[in-house]
Design a protein around this motif. Structure first.
Motif, PDB file in Angstrom:
ATOM      1  N   UNK A 149       0.860  -1.186   0.000  1.00 20.57           N
ATOM      2  CA  UNK A 149       0.000   0.000   0.000  1.00 20.57           C
ATOM      3  C   UNK A 149       0.893   1.231   0.000  1.00 20.57           C
ATOM      4  N   UNK A 150       0.669   2.116  -0.976  1.00 16.03           N
ATOM      5  CA  UNK A 150       1.527   3.278  -1.141  1.00 16.03           C
ATOM      6  C   UNK A 150       0.980   4.483  -0.373  1.00 16.03           C
ATOM      7  N   UNK A 151       1.860   5.433  -0.033  1.00 14.34           N
ATOM      8  CA  UNK A 151       1.429   6.590   0.768  1.00 14.34           C
ATOM      9  C   UNK A 151       0.267   7.337   0.122  1.00 14.34           C
ATOM     10  N   UNK A 152      -0.757   7.595   0.910  1.00 15.83           N
ATOM     11  CA  UNK A 152      -1.897   8.355   0.427  1.00 15.83           C
ATOM     12  C   UNK A 152      -2.752   7.636  -0.581  1.00 15.83           C
ATOM     13  N   UNK A 169       8.484  -0.134   4.130  1.00 15.86           N
ATOM     14  CA  UNK A 169       9.614  -0.159   3.213  1.00 15.86           C
ATOM     15  C   UNK A 169       9.783   1.241   2.629  1.00 15.86           C
ATOM     16  N   UNK A 170      10.931   1.852   2.899  1.00 11.99           N
ATOM     17  CA  UNK A 170      11.131   3.222   2.416  1.00 11.99           C
ATOM     18  C   UNK A 170      11.379   3.231   0.907  1.00 11.99           C
ATOM     19  N   UNK A 272       7.335   8.750   2.004  1.00  9.23           N
ATOM     20  CA  UNK A 272       8.541   7.928   2.021  1.00  9.23           C
ATOM     21  C   UNK A 272       8.316   6.428   2.075  1.00  9.23           C
ATOM     22  N   UNK A 273       7.224   5.974   2.662  1.00  6.81           N
ATOM     23  CA  UNK A 273       7.145   4.551   2.971  1.00  6.81           C
ATOM     24  C   UNK A 273       5.893   3.895   2.393  1.00  6.81           C
ATOM     25  N   UNK A 274       6.091   2.737   1.813  1.00 11.37           N
ATOM     26  CA  UNK A 274       4.963   1.882   1.470  1.00 11.37           C
ATOM     27  C   UNK A 274       4.797   0.863   2.594  1.00 11.37           C
ATOM     28  N   UNK A 275       3.583   0.389   2.751  1.00 11.57           N
ATOM     29  CA  UNK A 275       3.276  -0.562   3.813  1.00 11.57           C
ATOM     30  C   UNK A 275       3.028  -1.934   3.201  1.00 11.57           C
TER      31      UNK A 275
END
Length: 317
Positions: A149-152, A169-170, A272-275
């Motif tokens: 899942x990407x930021x926003x 994961x940055x 910066x980070x994906x989950x």
């Protein structure tokens, strides 16, 4: 009494979309599937399918039946998990779907742990993107899926799926070294300094591409995407050879630090980070094989996350 096998065929049709797809997945002929659904219609006494062009769609009554079928199958998942937990030793097969960077960075070590601790468990791993894998999980093609899942940009939430966080994961801006040195004193917070440079991105339509395009457009420019590939190792190679700029997650470098030809720069803090998460069908999270696989992945992810962060050069933006 309704026949569970026919109800499952109706459910399969909902998730797979066509009689042909159901037939291929279950190794039946389309005519056999059609006959079984016709029998089910006679059993319930109402139409379950209606034509839409060359396809069919479920009627309101069919949707009701599918909802109850999902509940029955969830309970059967729980029963299977309890049965497996009552036995000594972990056996059987678990089918896992994952995307490229997780497959490269997490699965080799996770498989080693599982082989050492559960030698009789057979783990089957398929590399496929989350947008394909999650519907396939619902269709029972897989037992566990690693998703991102990407930021926003939150993923759709399926009521029939249980998700559990795995790691973060940055994602960093990867520049060819010569370009990175040229822009060493440039504020790249809005990425606008890269508007005239070629980019490599994942194919259109997927979540990574949507996120990357939104990131550039919010910075005020349309990126010049000259290269498209779902292979992030190719992205890294194109950056190294000076052909493109890329947005690459730290897991790409799990095998070692970036090549000399690559300079990494941090993105703005809110981007910066994906989950990464693990997903199973509702009721399946208690299965010992699922629990063992999730635990092995968590242990591996903890090691990879620490190692990846230690290898990253570049100033924060």
């Amino acid at each position: 009494m309704l026949d569970l096998h026919r109800l499952r065929l109706l459910r399969e049709l909902k998730h797979r979309g066509t009689l042909t797809a159901v037939a291929e997945a279950l190794s039946y002929s389309p005519s056999s599937i059609s006959q079984q659904l016709s029998v089910l219609e006679k059993e319930v006494g109402v139409p379950l399918l209606e034509p839409v062009g060359r396809r069919v769609r479920l009627t309101e009554q069919a949707e009701i039946l599918v909802a109850h079928t999902e509940a029955v199958l969830e309970q059967l998942e729980r029963a299977e998990a309890e049965l497996a937990a009552s036995m000594s030793g972990l056996t059987g097969v678990i089918r896992v779907a994952t995307f490229q960077t997780a497959a490269l960075a997490l699965f080799p070590d996770a498989l080693t742990l599982l082989r050492e601790e559960h030698p009789r468990l057979r783990v089957q791993v398929t590399q496929t993107e989350p947008e394909t894998a999650l519907p396939a999980l619902l269709a029972r093609d897989f037992d566990l899926v690693i998703s991102e899942e990407y930021p926003g940009n939150p993923n759709p939430r399926y009521a029939e799926i249980e998700q559990e966080d795995l790691c973060e994961d940055e994602i960093r801006l990867a520049l060819p070294r010569r370009l990175g040195e040229t822009l060493a004193g440039t504020d790249l917070a809005d990425l606008a300094a890269l508007a005239d440079h070629p980019w490599v991105m994942e194919p259109a339509g997927g979540e990574p591409r949507q996120w990357a395009m939104a990131l550039c457009r919010n910075a005020g420019f349309e990126p010049d995407v000259r290269f498209e590939s779902s292979d992030l190792l190719l992205h890294a190679r194109l950056v190294e050879e000076g052909h493109a700029v890329a947005l690459l997650p730290d897991l790409v470098w799990s095998g070692g630090p970036p090549a000399e030809g690559v300079v990494l720069r941090s993105l703005p803090s809110d981007q910066r980070r994906r989950r990464l998460t693990t997903a199973v069908r509702r009721g399946g999270g208690r299965h010992p094989a699922v629990r063992a696989c999730r635990e092995a992945l968590r242990r591996t992810a903890g090691t990879s996350e620490a190692g990846a962060g230690a290898n990253q050069p570049g100033a924060d933006i």
